[in-house]
Every structure is written in C-alpha cells, then in structure tokens.
Design a protein around this motif. Sequence first.
Motif, PDB file in Angstrom:
ATOM      1  N   THR A   1     -24.933   4.333 -22.380  1.00 47.10           N
ATOM      2  CA  THR A   1     -24.936   3.154 -22.817  1.00 47.10           C
ATOM      3  C   THR A   1     -25.034   2.152 -21.903  1.00 47.10           C
ATOM      4  O   THR A   1     -25.087   2.555 -20.589  1.00 47.10           O
ATOM      5  N   HIS A   2     -25.237   0.866 -21.954  1.00 45.38           N
ATOM      6  CA  HIS A   2     -25.313  -0.315 -21.013  1.00 45.38           C
ATOM      7  C   HIS A   2     -26.826   0.090 -20.124  1.00 45.38           C
ATOM      8  O   HIS A   2     -26.279   0.073 -18.923  1.00 45.38           O
ATOM      9  N   ILE A   3     -27.772   0.388 -20.533  1.00 51.71           N
ATOM     10  CA  ILE A   3     -28.894   1.046 -19.873  1.00 51.71           C
ATOM     11  C   ILE A   3     -29.550  -0.366 -19.237  1.00 51.71           C
ATOM     12  O   ILE A   3     -29.789  -1.226 -19.891  1.00 51.71           O
ATOM     13  N   GLU A   4     -29.775  -0.355 -17.933  1.00 48.35           N
ATOM     14  CA  GLU A   4     -30.598  -1.023 -17.222  1.00 48.35           C
ATOM     15  C   GLU A   4     -31.563  -0.633 -16.491  1.00 48.35           C
ATOM     16  O   GLU A   4     -31.099   0.234 -15.582  1.00 48.35           O
ATOM     17  N   GLN A   5     -32.696  -1.294 -16.306  1.00 47.73           N
ATOM     18  CA  GLN A   5     -33.732  -0.434 -15.606  1.00 47.73           C
ATOM     19  C   GLN A   5     -34.722  -1.453 -14.919  1.00 47.73           C
ATOM     20  O   GLN A   5     -35.305  -2.209 -15.617  1.00 47.73           O
ATOM     21  N   ARG A  15     -35.008   1.439 -10.336  1.00 45.42           N
ATOM     22  CA  ARG A  15     -33.534   1.567 -10.290  1.00 45.42           C
ATOM     23  C   ARG A  15     -33.096   1.721 -11.852  1.00 45.42           C
ATOM     24  O   ARG A  15     -33.448   0.748 -12.564  1.00 45.42           O
ATOM     25  N   SER A  16     -32.581   2.531 -11.992  1.00 38.37           N
ATOM     26  CA  SER A  16     -31.775   2.793 -13.519  1.00 38.37           C
ATOM     27  C   SER A  16     -30.459   2.908 -13.207  1.00 38.37           C
ATOM     28  O   SER A  16     -29.828   3.812 -12.537  1.00 38.37           O
ATOM     29  N   ALA A  17     -29.574   2.064 -14.031  1.00 34.76           N
ATOM     30  CA  ALA A  17     -28.185   2.235 -14.288  1.00 34.76           C
ATOM     31  C   ALA A  17     -27.707   2.349 -15.634  1.00 34.76           C
ATOM     32  O   ALA A  17     -28.155   1.630 -16.519  1.00 34.76           O
ATOM     33  N   TYR A  18     -26.567   2.976 -15.882  1.00 34.94           N
ATOM     34  CA  TYR A  18     -26.168   3.207 -17.098  1.00 34.94           C
ATOM     35  C   TYR A  18     -24.665   3.807 -16.982  1.00 34.94           C
ATOM     36  O   TYR A  18     -24.221   4.067 -16.025  1.00 34.94           O
ATOM     37  N   VAL A  19     -24.241   3.506 -18.264  1.00 32.51           N
ATOM     38  CA  VAL A  19     -23.023   4.241 -18.295  1.00 32.51           C
ATOM     39  C   VAL A  19     -22.652   5.624 -18.977  1.00 32.51           C
ATOM     40  O   VAL A  19     -23.420   5.780 -20.194  1.00 32.51           O
ATOM     41  N   LEU A  20     -22.203   6.654 -18.575  1.00 27.29           N
ATOM     42  CA  LEU A  20     -22.007   8.159 -19.164  1.00 27.29           C
ATOM     43  C   LEU A  20     -20.531   8.507 -19.232  1.00 27.29           C
ATOM     44  O   LEU A  20     -20.053   8.392 -18.103  1.00 27.29           O
ATOM     45  N   ALA A  21     -20.226   8.925 -20.333  1.00 30.26           N
ATOM     46  CA  ALA A  21     -18.860   9.352 -20.372  1.00 30.26           C
ATOM     47  C   ALA A  21     -17.745   8.272 -19.629  1.00 30.26           C
ATOM     48  O   ALA A  21     -17.012   8.763 -19.024  1.00 30.26           O
ATOM     49  N   GLY A  22     -18.238   7.070 -19.885  1.00 35.14           N
ATOM     50  CA  GLY A  22     -17.371   6.036 -19.470  1.00 35.14           C
ATOM     51  C   GLY A  22     -17.424   5.491 -17.858  1.00 35.14           C
ATOM     52  O   GLY A  22     -16.693   4.794 -17.463  1.00 35.14           O
ATOM     53  N   VAL A  26     -26.040   5.468 -11.191  1.00 43.08           N
ATOM     54  CA  VAL A  26     -27.183   4.706 -10.672  1.00 43.08           C
ATOM     55  C   VAL A  26     -28.119   5.574 -10.209  1.00 43.08           C
ATOM     56  O   VAL A  26     -27.617   6.681  -9.172  1.00 43.08           O
ATOM     57  N   VAL A  27     -29.443   5.570 -10.584  1.00 43.38           N
ATOM     58  CA  VAL A  27     -30.364   6.545 -10.131  1.00 43.38           C
ATOM     59  C   VAL A  27     -31.342   5.614  -9.681  1.00 43.38           C
ATOM     60  O   VAL A  27     -32.107   4.882 -10.142  1.00 43.38           O
ATOM     61  N   GLU A  28     -31.918   6.122  -8.333  1.00 49.02           N
ATOM     62  CA  GLU A  28     -33.205   5.285  -7.829  1.00 49.02           C
ATOM     63  C   GLU A  28     -34.187   6.421  -7.460  1.00 49.02           C
ATOM     64  O   GLU A  28     -33.969   7.377  -7.074  1.00 49.02           O
ATOM     65  N   THR A  29     -35.210   6.172  -7.818  1.00 48.75           N
ATOM     66  CA  THR A  29     -36.630   7.050  -7.897  1.00 48.75           C
ATOM     67  C   THR A  29     -37.617   6.218  -7.226  1.00 48.75           C
ATOM     68  O   THR A  29     -37.930   4.977  -7.523  1.00 48.75           O
ATOM     69  N   VAL A  30     -38.392   7.079  -6.379  1.00 49.34           N
ATOM     70  CA  VAL A  30     -39.620   6.451  -5.825  1.00 49.34           C
ATOM     71  C   VAL A  30     -40.589   7.607  -5.604  1.00 49.34           C
ATOM     72  O   VAL A  30     -40.245   8.716  -5.218  1.00 49.34           O
ATOM     73  N   ALA A  40     -35.351  10.868  -5.147  1.00 53.70           N
ATOM     74  CA  ALA A  40     -34.511  10.228  -6.118  1.00 53.70           C
ATOM     75  C   ALA A  40     -32.980  10.300  -5.377  1.00 53.70           C
ATOM     76  O   ALA A  40     -32.712  11.140  -4.718  1.00 53.70           O
ATOM     77  N   ARG A  41     -32.484   9.168  -5.638  1.00 54.03           N
ATOM     78  CA  ARG A  41     -30.956   9.245  -5.012  1.00 54.03           C
ATOM     79  C   ARG A  41     -29.864   8.854  -6.381  1.00 54.03           C
ATOM     80  O   ARG A  41     -30.355   7.877  -7.012  1.00 54.03           O
ATOM     81  N   ILE A  42     -29.004   9.390  -6.540  1.00 50.68           N
ATOM     82  CA  ILE A  42     -27.904   9.244  -7.668  1.00 50.68           C
ATOM     83  C   ILE A  42     -26.604   8.984  -7.041  1.00 50.68           C
ATOM     84  O   ILE A  42     -25.996   9.748  -6.078  1.00 50.68           O
ATOM     85  N   GLU A  43     -26.096   8.014  -7.567  1.00 57.38           N
ATOM     86  CA  GLU A  43     -24.717   7.509  -7.277  1.00 57.38           C
ATOM     87  C   GLU A  43     -23.798   7.621  -8.280  1.00 57.38           C
ATOM     88  O   GLU A  43     -24.150   6.723  -9.693  1.00 57.38           O
ATOM     89  N   SER A  44     -22.691   8.362  -8.545  1.00 53.55           N
ATOM     90  CA  SER A  44     -21.973   8.259  -9.710  1.00 53.55           C
ATOM     91  C   SER A  44     -20.844   9.347  -9.227  1.00 53.55           C
ATOM     92  O   SER A  44     -20.888  10.300  -8.783  1.00 53.55           O
ATOM     93  N   SER A  45     -19.553   9.008  -9.869  1.00 49.75           N
ATOM     94  CA  SER A  45     -18.279   9.756  -9.433  1.00 49.75           C
ATOM     95  C   SER A  45     -18.261  10.835 -10.259  1.00 49.75           C
ATOM     96  O   SER A  45     -17.808  12.212 -10.173  1.00 49.75           O
ATOM     97  N   LEU A  46     -19.302  10.920 -11.579  1.00 46.76           N
ATOM     98  CA  LEU A  46     -19.321  12.006 -12.165  1.00 46.76           C
ATOM     99  C   LEU A  46     -20.146  13.303 -11.358  1.00 46.76           C
ATOM    100  O   LEU A  46     -19.956  14.484 -11.583  1.00 46.76           O
TER     101      LEU A  46
END
Length: 131
Positions: A1-5, A15-22, A26-30, A40-46
């Motif tokens: 949800t709350h998808i933003e690219q 830069r892709s940002a979204y909410v997954l499982a609450g 944030v995923v950055e791809t180049v 790609a770089r991924i930032e998430s507590s998940l």
Amino acid sequence: THIEQTLNPWTGIIRSAYVLAGEPVVVETVAHATAAACAARIESSLLRAGRLAVHFRFPYSYKLNSRNKPPLAWDHPDKHRTTVANRGPDFAELRRELDASRYFARVKWTGAAETGGPGRRRAGLRLRIRP
C-alpha cells in the motif's frame, strides 16, 4: 500500500517506496550507463528481520510476435534453465541455458547474506538473498 515511485532524470535512479505488512520499504534501482549491469538498494526493517528477501527469476525470452516493446515470455519453463555455477560469500554466478545459448549472470551483494531458494520452479531457479 501507499505506493510511490519517482525517477531522477539526472542520476537515472528509480526510487520506489511502499508499505508492506505495516512496515515501510524503500528500493532504489539504477542501471549502468554503458555496461549490462544494474544495482539496487533496499531499506526496510522487514529485511533486517528476515521477513523480506530478494528473489531473482529469469524469463525464457521475449514474445517476438508483439511489435515495439514485446512482453517477456514467462510461460516456457521447459525451454530454459538457470543454475548456480559458482558461489562465494558475497556473490553468486548463475549459468543460463536457453535453446542453444549459454551465458552467465553475476549477482553481488554487500554484507553477510544467506543464499538459497526453493530450487527450480516454473521459470527456472529462483535465487533468494536474505541478510
């Protein structure tokens, strides 16, 4: 949800940002400007909690009966194969075989990670990288 690219046209970073499982993800791809490489770089507590992993899948080819931008052909699992040819602490070298063609794809990551996967599936091997 709350998808933003967003795409930065100066750097080429998507830069892709979204909410997954609450939790926010944030995923950055180049893509590299001249080499057949991407990052790609991924930032998430998940990811840190082991509840999110990176999977690599490969299609067979393109559906060449389409004009302009043909879609990828994911429906021919019997015509291609991906195997892990070499593995190290921060990389995996994948061997791709389709029809009479053979090529390799190298996947690298930073930091400790566990590689594995559910093995060969409909579209070949799935490589999972999890910190």
